[in-house]
Write a protein that holds these residues in place. Structure first.
Motif, PDB file in Angstrom:
ATOM      1  N   THR A 264       0.850  -1.182   0.000  1.00  0.00           N
ATOM      2  CA  THR A 264       0.000   0.000   0.000  1.00  0.00           C
ATOM      3  C   THR A 264       0.887   1.234   0.000  1.00  0.00           C
ATOM      4  OG1 THR A 264      -0.073   0.166   2.406  1.00  0.00           O
ATOM      5  CG2 THR A 264      -1.749  -1.235   1.341  1.00  0.00           C
ATOM      6  N   ALA A 265       0.291   2.380  -0.289  1.00  0.00           N
ATOM      7  CA  ALA A 265       1.047   3.626  -0.196  1.00  0.00           C
ATOM      8  C   ALA A 265       1.495   3.865   1.235  1.00  0.00           C
ATOM      9  CB  ALA A 265       0.188   4.781  -0.688  1.00  0.00           C
ATOM     10  N   THR A 266       0.680   3.434   2.191  1.00  0.00           N
ATOM     11  CA  THR A 266       1.054   3.587   3.600  1.00  0.00           C
ATOM     12  C   THR A 266       2.308   2.779   3.922  1.00  0.00           C
ATOM     13  OG1 THR A 266      -1.252   3.958   4.204  1.00  0.00           O
ATOM     14  CG2 THR A 266       0.251   3.333   5.980  1.00  0.00           C
ATOM     15  N   ASP A 267       2.425   1.568   3.345  1.00  0.00           N
ATOM     16  CA  ASP A 267       3.654   0.778   3.513  1.00  0.00           C
ATOM     17  C   ASP A 267       4.856   1.562   3.010  1.00  0.00           C
ATOM     18  OD1 ASP A 267       2.093  -1.337   4.446  1.00  0.00           O
ATOM     19  OD2 ASP A 267       2.059  -2.366   2.504  1.00  0.00           O
ATOM     20  N   TYR A 268       4.722   2.144   1.821  1.00  0.00           N
ATOM     21  CA  TYR A 268       5.806   2.940   1.239  1.00  0.00           C
ATOM     22  C   TYR A 268       6.188   4.091   2.166  1.00  0.00           C
ATOM     23  CZ  TYR A 268       6.601   1.156  -3.487  1.00  0.00           C
ATOM     24  OH  TYR A 268       7.000   0.404  -4.562  1.00  0.00           O
ATOM     25  N   LEU A 269       5.185   4.824   2.636  1.00  0.00           N
ATOM     26  CA  LEU A 269       5.457   6.013   3.435  1.00  0.00           C
ATOM     27  C   LEU A 269       6.048   5.644   4.789  1.00  0.00           C
ATOM     28  CD1 LEU A 269       2.271   8.079   2.544  1.00  0.00           C
ATOM     29  CD2 LEU A 269       4.587   8.361   1.660  1.00  0.00           C
ATOM     30  N   ASP A 270       5.579   4.548   5.383  1.00  0.00           N
ATOM     31  CA  ASP A 270       6.148   4.111   6.661  1.00  0.00           C
ATOM     32  C   ASP A 270       7.625   3.743   6.504  1.00  0.00           C
ATOM     33  OD1 ASP A 270       3.741   4.505   7.919  1.00  0.00           O
ATOM     34  OD2 ASP A 270       3.181   2.379   7.990  1.00  0.00           O
ATOM     35  N   LEU A 271       7.961   3.094   5.384  1.00  0.00           N
ATOM     36  CA  LEU A 271       9.354   2.730   5.147  1.00  0.00           C
ATOM     37  C   LEU A 271      10.200   3.965   4.853  1.00  0.00           C
ATOM     38  CD1 LEU A 271      11.473   0.547   4.944  1.00  0.00           C
ATOM     39  CD2 LEU A 271      10.696   0.045   2.605  1.00  0.00           C
ATOM     40  N   ILE A 272       9.668   4.901   4.108  1.00  0.00           N
ATOM     41  CA  ILE A 272      10.369   6.161   3.838  1.00  0.00           C
ATOM     42  C   ILE A 272      10.669   6.886   5.146  1.00  0.00           C
ATOM     43  CG2 ILE A 272      10.040   8.510   2.926  1.00  0.00           C
ATOM     44  CD1 ILE A 272       8.602   7.196   0.526  1.00  0.00           C
ATOM     45  N   HIS A 273       9.666   6.974   6.016  1.00  0.00           N
ATOM     46  CA  HIS A 273       9.869   7.688   7.286  1.00  0.00           C
ATOM     47  C   HIS A 273      10.882   6.974   8.174  1.00  0.00           C
ATOM     48  CE1 HIS A 273       5.583   9.420   6.591  1.00  0.00           C
ATOM     49  NE2 HIS A 273       6.504  10.149   6.002  1.00  0.00           N
ATOM     50  N   LEU A 274      10.874   5.636   8.160  1.00  0.00           N
ATOM     51  CA  LEU A 274      11.858   4.881   8.934  1.00  0.00           C
ATOM     52  C   LEU A 274      13.271   5.176   8.440  1.00  0.00           C
ATOM     53  CD1 LEU A 274      12.743   2.697  10.968  1.00  0.00           C
ATOM     54  CD2 LEU A 274      12.291   0.986   9.172  1.00  0.00           C
ATOM     55  N   ILE A 275      13.445   5.171   7.115  1.00  0.00           N
ATOM     56  CA  ILE A 275      14.767   5.450   6.539  1.00  0.00           C
ATOM     57  C   ILE A 275      15.207   6.870   6.899  1.00  0.00           C
ATOM     58  CG2 ILE A 275      16.012   5.793   4.367  1.00  0.00           C
ATOM     59  CD1 ILE A 275      14.271   3.468   3.226  1.00  0.00           C
ATOM     60  N   GLN A 276      14.308   7.837   6.755  1.00  0.00           N
ATOM     61  CA  GLN A 276      14.653   9.220   7.087  1.00  0.00           C
ATOM     62  C   GLN A 276      15.074   9.349   8.552  1.00  0.00           C
ATOM     63  OE1 GLN A 276      10.901  10.904   5.737  1.00  0.00           O
ATOM     64  NE2 GLN A 276      11.948  12.014   4.096  1.00  0.00           N
ATOM     65  N   LYS A 277      14.330   8.694   9.432  1.00  0.00           N
ATOM     66  CA  LYS A 277      14.633   8.764  10.863  1.00  0.00           C
ATOM     67  C   LYS A 277      15.993   8.143  11.169  1.00  0.00           C
ATOM     68  CE  LYS A 277      12.689   7.485  15.374  1.00  0.00           C
ATOM     69  NZ  LYS A 277      11.542   6.791  16.058  1.00  0.00           N
ATOM     70  N   ARG A 278      16.283   6.982  10.566  1.00  0.00           N
ATOM     71  CA  ARG A 278      17.548   6.292  10.829  1.00  0.00           C
ATOM     72  C   ARG A 278      18.742   7.082  10.274  1.00  0.00           C
ATOM     73  NH1 ARG A 278      18.495   0.704  11.359  1.00  0.00           N
ATOM     74  NH2 ARG A 278      16.362   0.606  12.176  1.00  0.00           N
ATOM     75  N   ILE A 279      18.579   7.643   9.064  1.00  0.00           N
ATOM     76  CA  ILE A 279      19.678   8.416   8.468  1.00  0.00           C
ATOM     77  C   ILE A 279      19.937   9.681   9.277  1.00  0.00           C
ATOM     78  CG2 ILE A 279      20.412   9.716   6.426  1.00  0.00           C
ATOM     79  CD1 ILE A 279      20.501   6.630   6.147  1.00  0.00           C
ATOM     80  N   LYS A 280      18.884  10.303   9.768  1.00  0.00           N
ATOM     81  CA  LYS A 280      19.054  11.500  10.611  1.00  0.00           C
ATOM     82  C   LYS A 280      19.798  11.146  11.886  1.00  0.00           C
ATOM     83  CE  LYS A 280      18.180  15.743  12.051  1.00  0.00           C
ATOM     84  NZ  LYS A 280      18.808  16.943  11.427  1.00  0.00           N
ATOM     85  N   SER A 281      19.418  10.021  12.487  1.00  0.00           N
ATOM     86  CA  SER A 281      20.036   9.594  13.740  1.00  0.00           C
ATOM     87  C   SER A 281      21.503   9.217  13.556  1.00  0.00           C
ATOM     88  CB  SER A 281      19.257   8.410  14.323  1.00  0.00           C
ATOM     89  OG  SER A 281      19.920   7.855  15.427  1.00  0.00           O
TER      90      SER A 281
END
Length: 299
Positions: A264-281
């Protein structure tokens, strides 16, 4: 005039159509109303009607660099793929917004015109390529643009020069104005056809080798931060191959997120947000999406 009046004039307007049928990710909720104009006249009628009636309007090209949220899109969605004529005039190629940039590049090559080789494997439309200043392998759309013809939301036709378009990395003027790209004129150079095609075939082979073309995806998800490469950072963060629902960070190219089945698009967005959070950290960097994200969350 209302949308129902346009339907009476022969302009087909569909209701509640799943946009997952048209996106490259095979995800996305429904369009409240959906139209495929055949020409500029139909497009102008649709655009002016939405403007006068304050109906939300969303323009979509080939839907290749796009995520539409699972709640879909309110108002009218216009897909321009039927407006796809390409003409060659001496050393110029004039392509309507709905033509694919790939077809435009191969049309140029067929007329011994060089300059669009970089676009040989970009799956988007000409309108999308102009809108995003699409690029690959060292080339960008802005490098060959001479003129862009647009339609304003109020129905006015304008022409912008390359300078007017304020091109920069994945950016153009029409992102700011909301103008709708009608056609683009590319100024190219004469060259030997076999040499042009050889370059295009090489880049396509490279793309096939490096990118996960065997799965639905929206292409490269993130913009490249200055001085960094996104894929290696995702690998170092331990997220290559990470899957949420049906969406997976590609094991072939970590900068891509693919639909492994029923995402789903929600799956995509959840994975995008996880990647963004991890790269920021881990790296202290903010990753910004190159892919456009539009529409409403699902209720």
């Amino acid at each position: 005039m209302k949308l129902t009046d346009l339907a009476k004039e022969g302009i087909e307007i569909r209701r509640q159509v799943p946009l997952s049928k048209y996106t490259f990710t095979k995800t996305g909720g429904p369009a409240e109303f959906l139209a495929f104009p055949q020409n500029e006249t139909e497009l102008k009628k649709l655009v002016v009607t939405t403007y006068n009636n304050k109906i939300p309007l969303t323009i979509i090209g080939n839907a290749s660099n796009l995520i539409i949220r699972d709640g879909g899109i309110s108002g009218l969605v216009i897909i321009l793929t039927n407006m796809n004529q390409i003409k060659v005039q001496k050393t110029k190629v004039i392509a309507q917004a709905g033509a694919t940039i790939v077809d435009t590049a191969f049309t140029a090559a067929g007329s011994c015109l060089s300059g669009l080789e970089f676009a040989a494997g970009i799956p988007g439309s000409v309108g999308g390529a102009v809108f995003m200043n699409a690029g690959a392998y060292g080339g960008e759309t802005c490098n060959t643009i001479e003129n862009v013809k647009v339609l304003t939301r109020s129905g006015e036709i304008k022409n912008y020069s390359r300078k007017d378009m304020k091109f920069s990395y994945r950016h153009s003027l029409v992102q700011e104005t909301g103008d709708i790209v009608l056609e683009a004129t590319f100024a190219l150079k004469n060259d030997v056809k076999s040499r042009i095609l050889a370059d295009m075939n090489y880049l396509n082979a490279l793309r096939k080798y490096k990118q996960p073309l065997e799965y639905p995806s929206c292409g490269s998800v993130f913009k490249r931060p200055a001085g960094h490469y996104v894929g290696p950072m995702i690998i170092q963060a331990g997220l290559q191959g990470k899957q949420i629902g049906g969406a997976q960070d590609s094991t072939k190219h970590a900068g891509f997120i693919v639909n492994k089945g029923n995402a789903t698009a929600t799956d995509y967005l959840d994975l995008i947000h996880l990647i963004q959070k991890r790269i920021k950290s881990q790296f202290g960097l903010d990753l910004h999406t190159e892919v456009r994200i539009i529409g409403k969350p699902k209720d």
